[in-house]
Design a protein around this motif. Structure first.
Motif, PDB file in Angstrom:
ATOM      1  N   UNK A  76      40.003  42.507  26.621  1.00  0.00           N
ATOM      2  CA  UNK A  76      38.706  43.164  26.819  1.00  0.00           C
ATOM      3  C   UNK A  76      38.772  43.713  28.720  1.00  0.00           C
ATOM      4  N   UNK A  77      39.224  42.593  29.414  1.00  0.00           N
ATOM      5  CA  UNK A  77      39.188  43.132  30.684  1.00  0.00           C
ATOM      6  C   UNK A  77      39.964  44.255  30.938  1.00  0.00           C
ATOM      7  N   UNK A  78      41.229  44.383  30.245  1.00  0.00           N
ATOM      8  CA  UNK A  78      42.258  45.436  30.491  1.00  0.00           C
ATOM      9  C   UNK A  78      41.692  46.866  29.978  1.00  0.00           C
ATOM     10  N   UNK A  79      40.733  46.707  28.962  1.00  0.00           N
ATOM     11  CA  UNK A  79      40.015  47.908  28.419  1.00  0.00           C
ATOM     12  C   UNK A  79      38.934  48.554  29.387  1.00  0.00           C
ATOM     13  N   UNK A  80      38.675  47.748  30.366  1.00  0.00           N
ATOM     14  CA  UNK A  80      37.709  48.589  31.566  1.00  0.00           C
ATOM     15  C   UNK A  80      38.567  49.354  32.285  1.00  0.00           C
ATOM     16  N   UNK A  81      39.931  49.289  32.194  1.00  0.00           N
ATOM     17  CA  UNK A  81      40.637  50.251  33.129  1.00  0.00           C
ATOM     18  C   UNK A  81      40.997  49.647  34.454  1.00  0.00           C
ATOM     19  N   UNK A  82      40.475  48.297  34.839  1.00  0.00           N
ATOM     20  CA  UNK A  82      40.522  48.055  36.354  1.00  0.00           C
ATOM     21  C   UNK A  82      41.054  46.664  36.462  1.00  0.00           C
ATOM     22  N   UNK A  83      41.448  46.204  37.389  1.00  0.00           N
ATOM     23  CA  UNK A  83      42.280  44.835  37.725  1.00  0.00           C
ATOM     24  C   UNK A  83      41.438  43.604  37.416  1.00  0.00           C
ATOM     25  N   UNK A  84      41.776  42.861  36.775  1.00  0.00           N
ATOM     26  CA  UNK A  84      40.998  41.539  36.455  1.00  0.00           C
ATOM     27  C   UNK A  84      41.678  40.471  37.141  1.00  0.00           C
ATOM     28  N   UNK A  85      40.995  39.545  37.585  1.00  0.00           N
ATOM     29  CA  UNK A  85      41.225  38.096  38.081  1.00  0.00           C
ATOM     30  C   UNK A  85      40.938  36.855  37.172  1.00  0.00           C
ATOM     31  N   UNK A  86      41.520  35.836  37.232  1.00  0.00           N
ATOM     32  CA  UNK A  86      41.186  34.732  36.514  1.00  0.00           C
ATOM     33  C   UNK A  86      41.040  33.614  37.197  1.00  0.00           C
ATOM     34  N   UNK A  87      39.980  32.929  37.090  1.00  0.00           N
ATOM     35  CA  UNK A  87      39.751  31.417  37.709  1.00  0.00           C
ATOM     36  C   UNK A  87      40.407  30.218  36.815  1.00  0.00           C
ATOM     37  N   UNK A  88      41.329  29.503  37.285  1.00  0.00           N
ATOM     38  CA  UNK A  88      41.814  28.566  36.219  1.00  0.00           C
ATOM     39  C   UNK A  88      41.093  27.021  36.763  1.00  0.00           C
ATOM     40  N   UNK A  89      41.322  26.166  36.018  1.00  0.00           N
ATOM     41  CA  UNK A  89      40.503  24.725  36.507  1.00  0.00           C
ATOM     42  C   UNK A  89      41.531  24.312  37.380  1.00  0.00           C
TER      43      UNK A  89
END
Length: 215
Positions: free
Chosen positions: A105-118
């Motif tokens: 879903x994040x990739x579908x926005x066309x912009x880079x995504x970031x993830x917050x891990x535990x």
């Protein structure tokens, strides 16, 4: 596909309160009334942390799914998607992992995504997943919290302060959307999105919306 059969949502950790929060998140979706059956794997650890935890959780997910031939679809509500590939090869219904759903879903926005891990310890496992899919170039980075529990991710004010700081770090690294990398973050999604000013993609709600669309 049977439109009345339940969508099974499996929480691979043993924290019932997290399962309750997952149920709250998915049942808030339009058209969700009576569709989701959210269950806990009682013999698992309270938080899935290590690679060994993921491997063992995958086996438990498979065992549970084998008893639920009534399900129209299955959601694996753990960000490491334990048992996802194995289960997809063993059943004929849709199987959705919340990590896969949120990243795509994040990739579908066309912009880079970031993830917050535990925890920082989760990051190599997540990055290996992006590498396998050939999508690592879409990820602006991951930031790990201080080894918090899945329950505290959605309930603790101190953990929220960590989460917000991690989100701001990801924005500084170029992320234009943020994925909280655990099902337990769901209760804080809206607040985090407001405070960061960018889309915050809840893995649980994203997977649930996909499942509703498929069944």
């Amino acid at each position: 596909m049977n439109g009345t059969a339940p969508i099974l949502v499996i929480n691979p950790n043993s924290t019932v309160a997290v399962t309750d929060e997952i149920a709250t998140a998915v049942n808030a979706l339009p058209g969700a009334a009576g569709r989701f059956d959210c269950v806990t794997i009682a013999k698992s650890p309270r938080t899935i942390r290590t690679d060994q935890d993921v491997t063992e959780a995958g086996a438990r997910v498979m065992d549970l799914a084998a008893t639920r031939t009534d399900a129209a679809a299955i959601i694996i509500a753990c960000f490491s998607d334990p048992g996802l590939e194995e289960l997809r090869h063993s059943v004929r219904i849709p199987v959705i992992g919340i990590q896969m759903a949120s990243v795509m879903t994040a990739i579908a926005t066309g912009a880079p995504f970031g993830v917050i891990a535990l925890s920082p310890a989760s990051i190599p496992r997540h990055m290996a997943f992006y590498d396998r899919l050939g999508i690592a170039h879409h990820c602006a980075g991951e930031v790990g919290l201080s080894g918090v529990s899945a329950l505290d991710a959605g309930r603790s004010d101190a953990v929220y302060a960590e989460t917000l700081a991690a989100g701001k770090q990801l924005l500084a690294q170029g992320a234009r959307s943020v994925i909280p990398g655990c099902a337990g973050f769901s209760p804080r999604r809206a607040q985090l999105e407001t405070d960061l000013g960018v889309p915050v993609i809840d893995p649980v709600r994203t997977a649930a919306a996909m499942a509703l669309g498929l069944v």
